[in-house]
Write an enzyme that holds these catalytic residues in place. Sequence first.
Site, short mmCIF file in Angstrom:
data_model
loop_
_atom_site.label_atom_id
_atom_site.label_comp_id
_atom_site.label_asym_id
_atom_site.label_seq_id
_atom_site.Cartn_x
_atom_site.Cartn_y
_atom_site.Cartn_z
N SER A 238 0.84 -1.19 0.00
CA SER A 238 0.00 0.00 0.00
C SER A 238 0.88 1.24 0.00
O SER A 238 2.10 1.16 0.07
CB SER A 238 -0.91 0.01 1.23
OG SER A 238 -0.15 0.14 2.42
N LYS A 239 0.24 2.40 -0.05
CA LYS A 239 0.98 3.67 -0.11
C LYS A 239 1.85 3.87 1.13
O LYS A 239 2.85 4.57 1.06
CB LYS A 239 0.00 4.83 -0.27
CG LYS A 239 -0.68 4.86 -1.63
CD LYS A 239 -1.60 6.06 -1.75
CE LYS A 239 -2.27 6.09 -3.13
NZ LYS A 239 -3.19 7.24 -3.25
N ARG A 240 1.45 3.29 2.23
CA ARG A 240 2.25 3.51 3.45
C ARG A 240 3.62 2.85 3.36
O ARG A 240 4.51 3.15 4.16
CB ARG A 240 1.50 2.99 4.67
CG ARG A 240 1.31 1.48 4.71
CD ARG A 240 0.44 1.05 5.87
NE ARG A 240 0.19 -0.37 5.87
CZ ARG A 240 0.99 -1.27 6.40
NH1 ARG A 240 2.13 -0.88 6.96
NH2 ARG A 240 0.69 -2.54 6.39
N GLY A 242 5.60 3.37 0.95
CA GLY A 242 6.44 4.26 0.14
C GLY A 242 5.98 4.29 -1.30
O GLY A 242 4.79 4.31 -1.58
#
Length: 469
Positions: A238-240, A242
């Site tokens: 996911s975006k978390r 990076g």
Amino acid sequence: MKVRTRFAPSPTGYLHIGGARTALFSWLYARKHGGDFVLRIEDTDLERSNIESVNAILEGMNWLGLDYDAGPFYQTQRFDRYREVIQQLLDEDKAYYCYCSKEALETMREEQLARKENPRYDGRCRAHAEAKTDAQPVVRFKNPQDGAVLVDDMVRGRVVFQNTQLDDLIIARSDGSPTYNLSVVVDDWDMGITHVIRGDDHLNNTPRQINILKALGVEPPRYAHLPMILGPDGTKLSKRHGAVSVMQFRDEGYLPQALLNYLVRLGWSHGDQEIFSLDELIELFDIKDVNHSASAINPEKLLWLNQHYIKTLEADHVARQLSWHMGQIGVDPSAAPPLRDVVLAQRERAKTLAEMAQNSRYFYEEFAEYDEKAAQKNLQADAVPVLTALQEDFAALDESNWHAEPLHEIIMAVAERFELKLGKVAQPLRVAMTGSTVSPPMDQTLALLGKNRVLARIQRALEKIAKSA
């Protein structure tokens, strides 16, 4: 039969690394077998699809160098064809109109859950659906009610689905627009796709698509479902974690060769080999060697690969990629020195092109200020005689001889003259040239800066020392 693969992203976001790996594996399979690679944009989700995402996908494919032989095709331009096939299925009694309201479907679902059954459409409109003038029906496919679907998956092996577990899926919405499972089947059929390589999140769609194809009298393609890519912590990417957009990797200074080499190793291997050229990948790649289990990303491995390619690719190629990064930080790389020469000087000490660009600014523009600690340590009164001697000797050197070797000889001669170790001469000179204590070897740095810049920066350093005295 000519091999024909496809990459079919939905333009509802950027090209992420999972999609890029799917595109790469499909591209490699086509190239290895002398086939065609087709790009198809599945943009039937009119609410979420947008032109910015289409452009981002095309930009990502272009940056990665994954050229396609046909396309891009857009599903929104093929609605008439989908309606034609839907009508064919209706005429052949292989599909039917369903007038069930949302409320009726929700009640059905709640009752099934209460009985601890998997929620699914129960086929109440299959035998006879009473037309309602106040409602727009959907169209459902008549899925076989017995037997099984065998998916001979090129990655996972034989996977069996019982038809009793598959309900009559919607193939046309109430507004007449086709659903994913209908449009993808028609596209694969019309475009002659022989091998579908995609993420394993599509595996449950495969038996439904095979049944539709068989109802149309079409031989299904071969399927290969790739395992997921996980974050470094083993959870869903996911975006978390990076960077997830391909172009974000470009922005951070990665070379496309590094990212491709990295992506292919997420789920595929050839012995212990880590580094592959594209030609090697085309020769060695076999979809049967793809792992069944998910792969976790490893940012350190990607950074290592990137540094390898910065060091080993043709300097001209790296320079072309670096030029964009120089522009991003407001530096025009068309001025002297040649960017290729900067790459050769800097490539051993840069892990990313973004880092190399920042570390090379002083070759093209004056640095705003000195690193405080570097200046405090190296630009003191005792450096004045050394810098003055260097300035005089450099000034006497003819510009036609302004090369690393003569410049090195001058530095060594000054060190010998003042009976100093080389570092006591090179470090004050380095700070004067770059504003810091980090640079390529001084003879290379001086050669790249050019005579006029070198003399001017020595003078600037001498003036700074005088002001600080």
